[in-house]
Design a protein around this motif. Structure first.
Motif, PDB file in Angstrom:
ATOM      1  N   GLY A   1       0.778  -1.253   0.000  1.00 28.84           N
ATOM      2  CA  GLY A   1       0.000   0.000   0.000  1.00 28.84           C
ATOM      3  C   GLY A   1       0.802   1.291   0.000  1.00 28.84           C
ATOM      4  N   LYS A   2       2.127   1.213  -0.106  1.00 29.42           N
ATOM      5  CA  LYS A   2       2.924   2.456  -0.087  1.00 29.42           C
ATOM      6  C   LYS A   2       3.124   3.001  -1.505  1.00 29.42           C
ATOM      7  CE  LYS A   2       5.845   0.818   3.681  1.00 29.42           C
ATOM      8  NZ  LYS A   2       7.234   0.399   3.878  1.00 29.42           N
ATOM      9  N   PRO A   3       3.468   4.304  -1.630  1.00 29.26           N
ATOM     10  CA  PRO A   3       3.777   4.859  -2.957  1.00 29.26           C
ATOM     11  C   PRO A   3       4.923   4.086  -3.604  1.00 29.26           C
ATOM     12  CG  PRO A   3       3.668   6.614  -1.319  1.00 29.26           C
ATOM     13  CD  PRO A   3       3.597   5.316  -0.564  1.00 29.26           C
ATOM     14  N   LEU A   4       4.851   3.942  -4.932  1.00 28.63           N
ATOM     15  CA  LEU A   4       5.837   3.127  -5.646  1.00 28.63           C
ATOM     16  C   LEU A   4       6.584   3.976  -6.665  1.00 28.63           C
ATOM     17  CD1 LEU A   4       3.559   0.032  -6.462  1.00 28.63           C
ATOM     18  CD2 LEU A   4       5.083   0.320  -4.485  1.00 28.63           C
ATOM     19  N   ILE A   5       7.912   3.897  -6.636  1.00 22.16           N
ATOM     20  CA  ILE A   5       8.716   4.520  -7.691  1.00 22.16           C
ATOM     21  C   ILE A   5       9.392   3.407  -8.485  1.00 22.16           C
ATOM     22  CG2 ILE A   5      10.534   6.169  -8.243  1.00 22.16           C
ATOM     23  CD1 ILE A   5      10.077   7.490  -5.551  1.00 22.16           C
ATOM     24  N   PHE A   6       9.058   3.336  -9.765  1.00 17.82           N
ATOM     25  CA  PHE A   6       9.664   2.334 -10.660  1.00 17.82           C
ATOM     26  C   PHE A   6      10.936   2.925 -11.262  1.00 17.82           C
ATOM     27  CE2 PHE A   6       6.238  -0.827 -11.248  1.00 17.82           C
ATOM     28  CZ  PHE A   6       5.186  -0.160 -10.638  1.00 17.82           C
ATOM     29  N   PHE A   7      12.032   2.189 -11.130  1.00 20.40           N
ATOM     30  CA  PHE A   7      13.299   2.607 -11.753  1.00 20.40           C
ATOM     31  C   PHE A   7      13.714   1.569 -12.778  1.00 20.40           C
ATOM     32  CE2 PHE A   7      13.846   4.876  -7.724  1.00 20.40           C
ATOM     33  CZ  PHE A   7      14.503   6.031  -8.108  1.00 20.40           C
ATOM     34  N   HIS A   8      14.302   2.002 -13.880  1.00 16.62           N
ATOM     35  CA  HIS A   8      15.055   1.064 -14.698  1.00 16.62           C
ATOM     36  C   HIS A   8      16.247   1.787 -15.299  1.00 16.62           C
ATOM     37  CE1 HIS A   8      12.782   2.802 -18.039  1.00 16.62           C
ATOM     38  NE2 HIS A   8      13.644   2.250 -18.877  1.00 16.62           N
ATOM     39  N   ASN A   9      17.225   1.002 -15.721  1.00 14.91           N
ATOM     40  CA  ASN A   9      18.455   1.576 -16.290  1.00 14.91           C
ATOM     41  C   ASN A   9      18.521   1.251 -17.778  1.00 14.91           C
ATOM     42  OD1 ASN A   9      18.707  -1.152 -15.687  1.00 14.91           O
ATOM     43  ND2 ASN A   9      20.944  -1.037 -15.655  1.00 14.91           N
ATOM     44  N   HIS A  10      19.389   1.942 -18.465  1.00 15.62           N
ATOM     45  CA  HIS A  10      19.569   1.717 -19.903  1.00 15.62           C
ATOM     46  C   HIS A  10      21.017   1.328 -20.200  1.00 15.62           C
ATOM     47  CE1 HIS A  10      15.927   4.187 -21.584  1.00 15.62           C
ATOM     48  NE2 HIS A  10      15.587   3.030 -21.076  1.00 15.62           N
ATOM     49  N   PRO A  11      21.411   0.125 -19.840  1.00 15.65           N
ATOM     50  CA  PRO A  11      22.826  -0.236 -20.026  1.00 15.65           C
ATOM     51  C   PRO A  11      23.205  -0.473 -21.479  1.00 15.65           C
ATOM     52  CG  PRO A  11      21.599  -2.118 -19.217  1.00 15.65           C
ATOM     53  CD  PRO A  11      20.630  -0.974 -19.273  1.00 15.65           C
ATOM     54  N   GLY A  12      22.229  -0.766 -22.328  1.00 19.27           N
ATOM     55  CA  GLY A  12      22.543  -1.136 -23.705  1.00 19.27           C
ATOM     56  C   GLY A  12      22.841   0.034 -24.616  1.00 19.27           C
ATOM     57  N   GLU A  13      22.572   1.244 -24.136  1.00 13.55           N
ATOM     58  CA  GLU A  13      22.818   2.419 -24.965  1.00 13.55           C
ATOM     59  C   GLU A  13      23.870   3.261 -24.278  1.00 13.55           C
ATOM     60  OE1 GLU A  13      19.027   4.395 -26.265  1.00 13.55           O
ATOM     61  OE2 GLU A  13      18.238   2.997 -24.808  1.00 13.55           O
ATOM     62  N   ASP A  14      24.379   4.240 -25.000  1.00 12.86           N
ATOM     63  CA  ASP A  14      25.205   5.207 -24.305  1.00 12.86           C
ATOM     64  C   ASP A  14      24.933   6.595 -24.856  1.00 12.86           C
ATOM     65  OD1 ASP A  14      27.412   3.302 -26.032  1.00 12.86           O
ATOM     66  OD2 ASP A  14      26.945   5.329 -26.711  1.00 12.86           O
ATOM     67  N   GLY A  15      25.569   7.576 -24.276  1.00 14.98           N
ATOM     68  CA  GLY A  15      25.330   8.952 -24.708  1.00 14.98           C
ATOM     69  C   GLY A  15      24.014   9.473 -24.169  1.00 14.98           C
ATOM     70  N   ARG A  16      23.619  10.595 -24.722  1.00 16.27           N
ATOM     71  CA  ARG A  16      22.430  11.274 -24.201  1.00 16.27           C
ATOM     72  C   ARG A  16      21.152  10.483 -24.428  1.00 16.27           C
ATOM     73  NH1 ARG A  16      23.495  16.843 -27.211  1.00 16.27           N
ATOM     74  NH2 ARG A  16      25.696  17.028 -26.677  1.00 16.27           N
ATOM     75  N   ALA A  17      21.104   9.734 -25.535  1.00 17.80           N
ATOM     76  CA  ALA A  17      19.875   9.001 -25.846  1.00 17.80           C
ATOM     77  C   ALA A  17      19.487   8.093 -24.693  1.00 17.80           C
ATOM     78  CB  ALA A  17      20.055   8.200 -27.121  1.00 17.80           C
ATOM     79  N   ALA A  18      20.486   7.508 -24.021  1.00 17.34           N
ATOM     80  CA  ALA A  18      20.215   6.575 -22.936  1.00 17.34           C
ATOM     81  C   ALA A  18      19.556   7.247 -21.738  1.00 17.34           C
ATOM     82  CB  ALA A  18      21.514   5.917 -22.501  1.00 17.34           C
ATOM     83  N   MET A  19      19.665   8.552 -21.652  1.00 10.99           N
ATOM     84  CA  MET A  19      19.095   9.264 -20.511  1.00 10.99           C
ATOM     85  C   MET A  19      17.596   9.508 -20.677  1.00 10.99           C
ATOM     86  SD  MET A  19      22.357  11.758 -20.374  1.00 10.99           S
ATOM     87  CE  MET A  19      21.920  12.948 -19.121  1.00 10.99           C
ATOM     88  N   PHE A  20      17.098   9.293 -21.883  1.00 11.93           N
ATOM     89  CA  PHE A  20      15.668   9.485 -22.121  1.00 11.93           C
ATOM     90  C   PHE A  20      14.915   8.162 -21.981  1.00 11.93           C
ATOM     91  CE2 PHE A  20      17.147  13.284 -24.289  1.00 11.93           C
ATOM     92  CZ  PHE A  20      16.132  14.185 -24.017  1.00 11.93           C
ATOM     93  N   PRO A  21      13.670   8.231 -21.509  1.00 11.08           N
ATOM     94  CA  PRO A  21      12.828   7.039 -21.623  1.00 11.08           C
ATOM     95  C   PRO A  21      12.524   6.807 -23.102  1.00 11.08           C
ATOM     96  CG  PRO A  21      11.517   8.919 -20.919  1.00 11.08           C
ATOM     97  CD  PRO A  21      12.952   9.380 -20.945  1.00 11.08           C
TER      98      PRO A  21
END
Ligand SMILES: [Zn+2]
Ligand SMILES: [Zn+2]
Length: 425
Positions: A273-293
């Protein structure tokens, strides 16, 4: 370098704004009475605040306007930024909504804010006389300067760089183009404004010396714990984490660019029942593109929101993508605005009701699947593609914007950079 003066005129706004339209109307009426129709047509192309489209052509300024607009696009790309910017051609700044003459100001920026008073898009104002008389190099330097104002959020109402604001934007320009090119800009500027109250060398030294104020840090416990987890599990694969006071790895299976959630772990966390923050990482890319969803990430965010809200609509959910390297952590929060959230909650409610009455939930699930798919498509077509404004994205990943300098008006989607404390480890 004009905003300082403009700031000083803001106070006069309220008292003078009411008189100006009347004066203008009077002048226009007099002109209309005195001049033949043809002359009156030309005369309407001077003396107003904004120069109408037809008058731009009449004065032969079309190419100059195009050149200025092109310099804005170049400036955005040089500064790794993506904003919606309109150009407004000003004939007489004295007739503007600011009430008092802007005192020699030729280029300045206005902010367009949404109902929540957040910056949404921008207008760069440029006078016709500047376009007509000044060389291209000043188009280049002034557009960079204005985009630096936007980048640093140094616009009306908020000046991060404080008293150093103008010198700070010049430093931002110099950092983008290098000192050699910057000095060419500055020499051109001194030629254009021969009555500067500081000598060239002194000004240049100030630009060299100024210390830029970094953006305020926004990292919270969730960011710090997620970053530590990603660093401790740097196996080159994607991980899906949920933070609800503690970090939980809810990855079922993953590769370097895909991940599936463990449904049982998700159920347990929803039940807590607590607030949920979903995280994921983008290890397969690099550069700025990886910082975007990615657009898939928006689709998945819709799906996860539905999965949570069909059980418990009062649980707050948030989505972040993290890019973790040895030196740097970037965290970007992304998701939906109210109209989309309401749609998902409606589907979730329908699902809950159907379950309670032991009805078939398949049609509702299908409706949600279609919504997830549509949101993924739209998040790219209407929103994310502006982050990759240069078509070369497929060949040159560095061509996209930095998420912290990406701001596009959208009714449905948002993306918010969360500046992290610099990592000293
Ligand atoms: Zn300025
Ligand atoms: Zn992703």
């Amino acid at each position: 370098m004009e905003t300082e003066k403009k700031g000083a005129t803001m106070k006069a706004r309220k008292s003078t704004i009411a008189i100006l339209p009347c004066l203008y109307a009077l002048a226009a009426a007099l002109l209309a009475a005195w001049l033949s129709p043809a002359e009156a047509q030309s005369q309407t192309c001077s003396g107003g605040f904004e120069l109408p489209r037809a008058c731009i052509t009449e004065r032969g300024l079309d190419e100059k306007v195009a050149a200025f607009q092109h310099k804005i696009v170049e400036a955005l790309s040089k500064l790794g930024a993506s904003y919606k910017i309109e150009v407004r051609i000003i004939d007489n700044p004295n007739w503007g909504p600011y009430g008092t003459p802007t005192d020699g100001t030729d280029v300045w920026t206005d902010v367009v804010r949404n109902e929540e008073m957040r910056n949404e898009s921008f207008i760069i104002n440029v006078t016709a006389r500047f376009l007509q008389a000044q060389p291209d190099i000043l188009f280049e330097s002034s557009t960079l300067h204005e985009v630096c104002h936007i980048k640093n959020d140094d616009l009306n109402g908020y000046h991060r760089q404080g008293r150093n604001i103008e010198v700070a934007e010049e430093r931002c320009v110099a950092d983008a183009v290098g000192m050699t090119r910057y000095q060419e800009y500055l020499r051109a500027y001194f030629k254009y404004k021969p009555n500067m109250n500081v000598p060239y060398e002194t000004f240049l030294q100030r630009v060299r010396d100024v210390v830029l104020v970094p953006p305020p840090v926004e990292s919270d416990d969730a960011d710090r714990m997620a970053a530590a987890y990603f660093k401790g599990h740097a196996d080159g694969k994607e991980h899906l984490l949920i933070y609800n006071g503690e970090i939980h790895d809810v990855t079922l299976v993953s590769t370097r660019d895909s991940v599936r959630i463990d449904p049982e772990k998700l159920q347990q966390l929803i039940a807590a029942g607590k607030p949920l923050i979903f995280f994921h990482n983008h290890p397969g890319e690099d550069g700025r593109a990886a910082m975007f969803p990615s657009y898939d990430d928006f689709g998945v965010a819709a799906l996860f929101s539905f999965m949570v809200w069909r059980e418990n609509p009062s649980i707050a959910v948030e989505f972040r993508v993290m890019q973790v390297s040895r030196q740097n952590v970037s965290s970007v929060s992304y998701g939906f605005k109210r109209p989309v959230i309401e749609q998902i909650k409606k589907n979730a409610e329908a699902y809950r009701n159907a379950m309670a009455q032991q009805e078939d939930v398949a049609p509702i699930q299908l409706r949600q699947n279609i919504l997830d798919y549509r949101l993924a498509q739209e998040s790219y077509n209407e929103y994310l593609q502006h982050a990759y404004r240069l078509e070369v994205i497929r060949t040159d990943k560095e061509a996209c914007a930095y998420p912290q300098y990406f701001l596009w008006p959208s009714e449905k989607f948002f993306l918010h950079d969360r500046p992290q404390a610099s990592d000293r480890s």
